[in-house]
Design an enzyme around this catalytic site. Structure first.
Site, PDB file in Angstrom:
ATOM      1  N   SER A 282      34.239  41.059  42.594  1.00 35.07           N
ATOM      2  CA  SER A 282      35.487  41.798  42.873  1.00 35.07           C
ATOM      3  C   SER A 282      35.316  42.855  43.965  1.00 35.07           C
ATOM      4  O   SER A 282      34.430  43.703  43.891  1.00 35.07           O
ATOM      5  CB  SER A 282      35.941  42.476  41.573  1.00 35.07           C
ATOM      6  OG  SER A 282      36.820  43.543  41.859  1.00 35.07           O
ATOM      7  N   GLY A 283      36.226  42.833  44.946  1.00 34.15           N
ATOM      8  CA  GLY A 283      36.197  43.844  46.009  1.00 34.15           C
ATOM      9  C   GLY A 283      36.492  45.226  45.462  1.00 34.15           C
ATOM     10  O   GLY A 283      35.866  46.214  45.867  1.00 34.15           O
ATOM     11  N   LEU A 284      37.452  45.273  44.513  1.00 34.40           N
ATOM     12  CA  LEU A 284      37.789  46.572  43.920  1.00 34.40           C
ATOM     13  C   LEU A 284      36.582  47.148  43.180  1.00 34.40           C
ATOM     14  O   LEU A 284      36.209  48.313  43.366  1.00 34.40           O
ATOM     15  CB  LEU A 284      38.969  46.399  42.946  1.00 34.40           C
ATOM     16  CG  LEU A 284      39.304  47.635  42.096  1.00 34.40           C
ATOM     17  CD1 LEU A 284      39.735  48.811  42.969  1.00 34.40           C
ATOM     18  CD2 LEU A 284      40.399  47.315  41.073  1.00 34.40           C
TER      19      LEU A 284
ATOM     20  N   ASP B 191      38.982  50.719  47.969  1.00 37.17           N
ATOM     21  CA  ASP B 191      39.095  49.267  48.208  1.00 37.17           C
ATOM     22  C   ASP B 191      39.886  49.041  49.497  1.00 37.17           C
ATOM     23  O   ASP B 191      40.903  48.349  49.505  1.00 37.17           O
ATOM     24  CB  ASP B 191      39.781  48.633  46.987  1.00 37.17           C
ATOM     25  CG  ASP B 191      39.747  47.107  47.017  1.00 37.17           C
ATOM     26  OD1 ASP B 191      38.988  46.553  47.840  1.00 37.17           O
ATOM     27  OD2 ASP B 191      40.487  46.485  46.230  1.00 37.17           O
TER      28      ASP B 191
ATOM     29  N   ASP C  53      35.109  37.962  46.400  1.00 40.79           N
ATOM     30  CA  ASP C  53      36.378  38.456  46.922  1.00 40.79           C
ATOM     31  C   ASP C  53      36.094  38.929  48.350  1.00 40.79           C
ATOM     32  O   ASP C  53      35.542  40.000  48.563  1.00 40.79           O
ATOM     33  CB  ASP C  53      36.830  39.617  46.014  1.00 40.79           C
ATOM     34  CG  ASP C  53      38.069  40.322  46.532  1.00 40.79           C
ATOM     35  OD1 ASP C  53      38.625  39.893  47.560  1.00 40.79           O
ATOM     36  OD2 ASP C  53      38.475  41.307  45.881  1.00 40.79           O
TER      37      ASP C  53
ATOM     38  N   ASP D  29      38.133  39.763  50.710  1.00 45.27           N
ATOM     39  CA  ASP D  29      39.251  40.510  51.311  1.00 45.27           C
ATOM     40  C   ASP D  29      39.942  39.641  52.374  1.00 45.27           C
ATOM     41  O   ASP D  29      40.331  38.523  52.070  1.00 45.27           O
ATOM     42  CB  ASP D  29      38.767  41.852  51.868  1.00 45.27           C
ATOM     43  CG  ASP D  29      38.361  42.815  50.742  1.00 45.27           C
ATOM     44  OD1 ASP D  29      38.765  42.561  49.592  1.00 45.27           O
ATOM     45  OD2 ASP D  29      37.653  43.793  51.012  1.00 45.27           O
TER      46      ASP D  29
ATOM     47  N   GLU E 225      42.323  36.744  51.474  1.00 40.86           N
ATOM     48  CA  GLU E 225      43.746  37.005  51.223  1.00 40.86           C
ATOM     49  C   GLU E 225      44.492  37.155  52.542  1.00 40.86           C
ATOM     50  O   GLU E 225      43.927  37.638  53.541  1.00 40.86           O
ATOM     51  CB  GLU E 225      43.898  38.251  50.337  1.00 40.86           C
ATOM     52  CG  GLU E 225      43.337  39.528  50.925  1.00 40.86           C
ATOM     53  CD  GLU E 225      43.158  40.635  49.881  1.00 40.86           C
ATOM     54  OE1 GLU E 225      42.335  40.443  48.963  1.00 40.86           O
ATOM     55  OE2 GLU E 225      43.821  41.681  50.000  1.00 40.86           O
TER      56      GLU E 225
ATOM     57  N   LYS F 243      42.327  45.994  54.696  1.00 39.66           N
ATOM     58  CA  LYS F 243      43.299  45.754  53.620  1.00 39.66           C
ATOM     59  C   LYS F 243      43.424  46.953  52.675  1.00 39.66           C
ATOM     60  O   LYS F 243      42.617  47.902  52.736  1.00 39.66           O
ATOM     61  CB  LYS F 243      42.935  44.480  52.838  1.00 39.66           C
ATOM     62  CG  LYS F 243      41.512  44.366  52.311  1.00 39.66           C
ATOM     63  CD  LYS F 243      41.089  45.322  51.217  1.00 39.66           C
ATOM     64  CE  LYS F 243      41.878  45.240  49.936  1.00 39.66           C
ATOM     65  NZ  LYS F 243      41.274  44.307  48.963  1.00 39.66           N
TER      66      LYS F 243
ATOM     67  N   ASN G 223      44.229  47.641  48.349  1.00 41.33           N
ATOM     68  CA  ASN G 223      44.284  46.918  47.078  1.00 41.33           C
ATOM     69  C   ASN G 223      45.731  46.521  46.758  1.00 41.33           C
ATOM     70  O   ASN G 223      46.668  47.270  47.031  1.00 41.33           O
ATOM     71  CB  ASN G 223      43.704  47.790  45.948  1.00 41.33           C
ATOM     72  CG  ASN G 223      43.661  47.036  44.641  1.00 41.33           C
ATOM     73  OD1 ASN G 223      44.630  47.031  43.880  1.00 41.33           O
ATOM     74  ND2 ASN G 223      42.544  46.371  44.386  1.00 41.33           N
ATOM     75  N   SER G 224      45.893  45.370  46.166  1.00 37.34           N
ATOM     76  CA  SER G 224      47.227  44.810  45.917  1.00 37.34           C
ATOM     77  C   SER G 224      48.095  45.663  44.994  1.00 37.34           C
ATOM     78  O   SER G 224      49.325  45.523  44.997  1.00 37.34           O
ATOM     79  CB  SER G 224      47.087  43.406  45.327  1.00 37.34           C
ATOM     80  OG  SER G 224      46.346  42.599  46.205  1.00 37.34           O
TER      81      SER G 224
ATOM     82  N   ARG H 260      44.162  33.128  49.234  1.00 40.10           N
ATOM     83  CA  ARG H 260      44.941  33.975  48.321  1.00 40.10           C
ATOM     84  C   ARG H 260      46.254  34.369  48.974  1.00 40.10           C
ATOM     85  O   ARG H 260      46.271  34.880  50.097  1.00 40.10           O
ATOM     86  CB  ARG H 260      44.102  35.200  47.983  1.00 40.10           C
ATOM     87  CG  ARG H 260      44.853  36.350  47.334  1.00 40.10           C
ATOM     88  CD  ARG H 260      43.839  37.326  46.786  1.00 40.10           C
ATOM     89  NE  ARG H 260      44.387  38.629  46.521  1.00 40.10           N
ATOM     90  CZ  ARG H 260      43.683  39.630  46.014  1.00 40.10           C
ATOM     91  NH1 ARG H 260      42.388  39.445  45.720  1.00 40.10           N
ATOM     92  NH2 ARG H 260      44.231  40.799  45.804  1.00 40.10           N
TER      93      ARG H 260
ATOM     94  N   HIS I 173      48.821  35.746  43.570  1.00 42.91           N
ATOM     95  CA  HIS I 173      48.685  37.050  42.914  1.00 42.91           C
ATOM     96  C   HIS I 173      50.054  37.666  42.642  1.00 42.91           C
ATOM     97  O   HIS I 173      51.015  37.418  43.380  1.00 42.91           O
ATOM     98  CB  HIS I 173      47.860  37.991  43.801  1.00 42.91           C
ATOM     99  CG  HIS I 173      47.179  39.082  43.029  1.00 42.91           C
ATOM    100  ND1 HIS I 173      47.155  39.152  41.658  1.00 42.91           N
ATOM    101  CD2 HIS I 173      46.474  40.179  43.451  1.00 42.91           C
ATOM    102  CE1 HIS I 173      46.481  40.215  41.267  1.00 42.91           C
ATOM    103  NE2 HIS I 173      46.056  40.863  42.347  1.00 42.91           N
TER     104      HIS I 173
HETATM  105  C1  SPV Z   1      39.716  42.526  43.204  1.00 46.80           C
HETATM  106  O1  SPV Z   1      39.228  42.369  42.099  1.00 46.80           O
HETATM  107  O2  SPV Z   1      39.204  43.224  44.058  1.00 46.80           O
HETATM  108  C2  SPV Z   1      40.943  41.851  43.545  1.00 46.80           C
HETATM  109  C3  SPV Z   1      41.929  41.617  42.513  1.00 46.80           C
HETATM  110  O3  SPV Z   1      41.160  41.601  44.701  1.00 46.80           O
HETATM  111  S1  SPV Z   1      43.036  42.914  42.586  1.00 46.80           S
HETATM  112  O4  SPV Z   1      42.337  44.142  42.424  1.00 46.80           O
HETATM  113  O5  SPV Z   1      43.995  42.638  41.534  1.00 46.80           O
HETATM  114  O6  SPV Z   1      43.703  42.874  43.892  1.00 46.80           O
HETATM  115 MG    MG Z   2      40.038  42.569  45.989  1.00 37.95          MG
END
Ligand code: SPV
Ligand code: MG
Length: 536
Positions: A42-44, A54, A81, A83, A110, A116, A118-119, A155, A186
Site C-alpha cells: 500500500s502506498g498509503l 501519500d 501500489d 501510484d 492509477e 498524486k 490519496n483517494s 486503477r 475504487h
Molecule cells: C493505498 O493503500 O495506498 C491505496 C488505497 O491506494 S487507498 O488508500 O484507498 O487509495
Molecule cells: Mg495508494
C-alpha cells in the site's frame, strides 16, 4: 511457482481472493503467516510508516527499497501500489523493470496525475489522467516486463474524482484494450452501489479488484455474488499497529515503568522469531564452527623444591626472570594473541598469584599430586580449543605463534636441541615420525612415543624434548578429556605426569602433531637453571 505466476493465477482465477496490506518486511511476514495468498504494497501505509504523506513525498526508489525488503522475507506475491507510475510512460518502463528484478509480482497504477493525492482526500479536486496517455503507460509497462506473468493492474479513479459510471466504463474499456491484467475500480462511498453498478455493466470481460475501505460493512458474500476477482484490505495492519503503539507509548509515559505493559506486548523472542534468527543460528553453527575462542590453562601448583630458599615464599612460577615473574611472561604472551580466557591452576602459596588477575583453579593437594591431576581440576576449560602450558617455562614468542597456527587437533612443541643434556637431566623425551630437518619443507611430523622421564633415561637417539606446551582444537580437547577420564580410573592417577596423558592418547590410536624448535626456551627446575634463565 514464480511469484508473478502466483499473483496472475490469484487475480485471474475463478475464486474470490484476498490481498492484505503490508508496509515493511515485518508486516509482510505477518501477512504471509496469517495465511493470505498475496500482499498489497500500500502506498498509503508505506508512506505513513515513513512518516510522510501519500503524495509521492517518498521517492519511487525509497518505495522500491521497502518493497524489496518485503519481497525478500516472504514467499507470497506482492502487488505494489505504484501510484501513477511516478511519471510518464518512460518512468513506468523503468519502474516495471526494477520491480521485476526485485521480486515484486505486479504493479497497480492509477489514472491520476503525478504527484498524486490519496483517494480519500479532496477527491473531487483530483484531475484524472488523459485516457490515451494512461493507456500508453500501461502498454509501456507491459513491453518492459522481464517476466511475462508480471501483472499490471489499471486503477480507475473516475468515481473518486466525482465522475459517473459512463466515464468509469469508458476508461475500463480503454485500459482493458491496452492489455491490463486486471482493473481496480475504487470508490470512496460508504455503500458499494457504484461498484456493483460498474460490475453489472462490465461483467466478466476481465478480472476486477476492489478496495472496500469505506464500504467495509458490505458482506463479503456480496462481492462474491457480483463477480469480484479480489478484495484488497488496504491499510488495516498499519491502523492496528498505530492504535497499539499509541496505547503503549501513552501507558509507559504515564507509568514511568514497564511493569503493566510487559504482558500486553509480544515477548522479544517473538521479534527474533519473525526475524528468522533460528536460520542465522543454524548458519553460524555451519560456518563459524572453527571460530571458537582459544582458552588457556597454565599449570602452576607446584613449589619447585629443588629451588630451596628461592621458593620459600612463592611457587617457582612466580620467580622473576629478568624482572618479571615467569608465569606473567606467559600470560602476557597469551594476552598479546587475544587469548583472554586463561585459567591458572595454583597450589603452593596460592595467594601470591592473586595479582595476576586471571581465573584460578586451586589444587590444594599440590604436594601429593602430579600435573595431570592439576589439569583434571581445570578440565572445564577443555570445552573448546585450548593452549596448555607449564607454569615454569619461558619461551620465545614465535613458538606460541607456530603452535597456534598449526592445523593439528593435538599439537606439542618439541625441542630437538638436546645434545648438551647431562645424563642426569630429567625431561619428557620423545620419539617422532622424523627428525627435525630445520627446513621449511619439513612435512607434518607426528609424535610416536613419549618417554616417561627418569633420571638417567637420556638417550642420544631421541628426537627431542617436549617443553610442556601444547594446544588442542575442539576435537583435540575432547580426545584429551576422554583419555583423561580413562586414566582417572587408575589408582595412581593423582601422581601422574602430563606426559602420561599424551602417552594414553597415542595408545588409543590418537594423532599428536609436533612443532619442532631448536632451543629458544628453558624451564627453571634448580639453582643452575634459575641463574641461567636471567640471561634468557
Ligand atoms: C493505498 O493503500 O495506498 C491505496 C488505497 O491506494 S487507498 O488508500 O484507498 O487509495
Ligand atoms: Mg495508494
Amino acid at each position: 511457482m514464480k511469484k508473478t505466476t502466483q499473483l496472475k493465477n490469484l487475480i485471474c482465477g475463478r475464486e474470490l481472493e484476498f490481498l492484505m496490506e503490508a508496509h515493511s518486511g515485518l508486516s509482510a511476514r505477518i501477512v504471509e503467516e496469517a495465511g493470505f495468498p498475496g500482499i498489497w504494497g500500500s502506498g498509503l501505509s508505506i508512506s505513513a510508516a515513513m512518516g510522510v504523506r501519500d503524495n509521492n513525498e517518498a521517492s519511487w526508489t525509497q518505495v522500491l527499497e521497502t518493497v524489496e525488503f518485503m519481497a525478500d522475507c516472504t514467499t507470497i506475491p506482492i502487488l505494489l501500489d505504484g501510484d501513477t507510475g511516478y511519471g510518464n510512460f518512460n518512468n513506468m518502463r523503468r519502474l516495471v523493470r526494477k520491480l521485476c528484478q526485485r521480486g515484486v509480482a505486479g504493479v497497480c497504477i492509477e489514472d491520476k496525475v503525478f504527484p498524486k493525492t490519496n483517494s480519500f482526500l479532496r477527491g473531487e479536486q483530483q484531475p484524472l489522467a488523459d485516457i490515451d496517455e494512461f493507456s500508453g503507460k500501461i502498454k509501456a509497462g507491459l513491453d518492459s516486463r522481464i517476466d511475462d506473468d508480471f501483472c499490471i493492474v489499471a486503477r480507475i479513479e473516475a468515481f473518486i474524482a466525482g465522475w459517473g459510471l459512463k466515464e468509469a466504463l469508458k476508461r475500463a474499456d480503454a485500459y482493458h484494450r491496452a492489455g491490463a491484467t486486471a482493473l481496480l475500480i475504487h470508490s470512496k462511498r460508504n455503500r458499494p452501489d457504484e461498484i456493483f453498478a460498474f460490475m453489472k455493466e462490465w461483467g466478466d470481460r476481465c478480472p476486477v479488484i476492489i478496495v472496500p475501505t469505506k464500504y467495509y460493512s458490505t458482506p463479503t458474500e456480496e462481492f462474491r455474488r457480483h463477480g469480484i476477482a479480489a478484495v484488497i484490505w488496504a491499510n488495516h495492519l498499519l491502523r492496528s499497529a498505530v492504535k497499539a503503539m499509541q496505547e503503549t507509548a501513552a501507558e509507559i509515559f504515564e507509568q514511568q515503568s514497564l511493569i503493566d505493559i510487559e504482558d500486553k506486548v509480544v515477548p522479544v523472542k517473538e521479534i527474533f522469531r519473525l526475524q528468522n534468527d533460528e536460520e542465522l543460528a543454524e548458519a553460524e553453527g555451519r560456518y563459524l564452527a572453527s571460530k571458537r575462542e582459544l582458552a588457556a590453562i597454565i599449570l602452576a601448583a607446584g613449589r619447585g623444591k629443588e629451588l630451596g630458599d628461592l621458593t620459600l615464599d612463592r611457587p617457582k612460577a612466580m620467580l622473576q626472570v629478568n624482572g618479571t615473574p615467569i608465569i606473567k611472561q606467559t600470560l602476557d604472551q597469551l594476552h598479546a594473541r587475544s587469548i583472554k580466557d586463561v585459567t591458572v591452576v595454583r597450589g603452593y602459596k596460592k595467594e601470591t598469584l592473586a595479582p595476576l588477575g586471571c581465573s584460578f583453579v586451586d589444587n590444594d593437594r599440590y604436594d601429593e599430586t602430579g600435573e595431570l591431576y592439576s589439569l583434571y581440576l581445570a578440565r572445564a576449560q577443555l570445552e573448546g580449543p585450548a593452549v596448555i602450558c607449564y607454569g615454569d617455562i619461558v619461551f620465545r614468542s614465535y613458538i606460541l605463534d607456530e603452535l597456534i597456527g598449526h592445523p593439528g587437533d593435538i599439537v606439542v612443541v618439541v625441542d630437538s636441541h638436546i645434545g648438551e643434556r647431562r645424563a642426569d637431566y630429567v625431561g619428557d623425551f620423545v620419539r617422532c615420525s622424523e627428525k627435525n630437518r630445520k627446513s621449511y619443507d619439513q612435512g607434518r611430523v607426528r609424535l610416536r612415543a613419549i618417554e616417561l622421564a627418569e633420571k638417567g633415561s637420556f638417550d642420544e637417539a631421541l628426537d627431542g624434548e617436549w617443553i610442556g606446551l601444547l594446544k588442542t582444537t575442539e576435537a583435540g580437547s575432547s580426545a584429551l578429556l576422554e583419555a583423561m577420564e580413562e586414566l582417572a580410573q587408575r589408582p595412581n592417577f593423582k601422581k601422574m605426569k602430563l606426559a602420561e596423558l599424551l602417552d594414553q592418547v597415542l595408545a588409543g590410536g590418537g594423532v599428536v602433531d609436533v612443532v619442532y624448535i631448536d632451543g629458544h626456551w628453558m624451564d627453571v627446575d634448580n639453582y643452575e637453571d634459575f641463574a641461567r634463565s636471567q640471561g634468557f
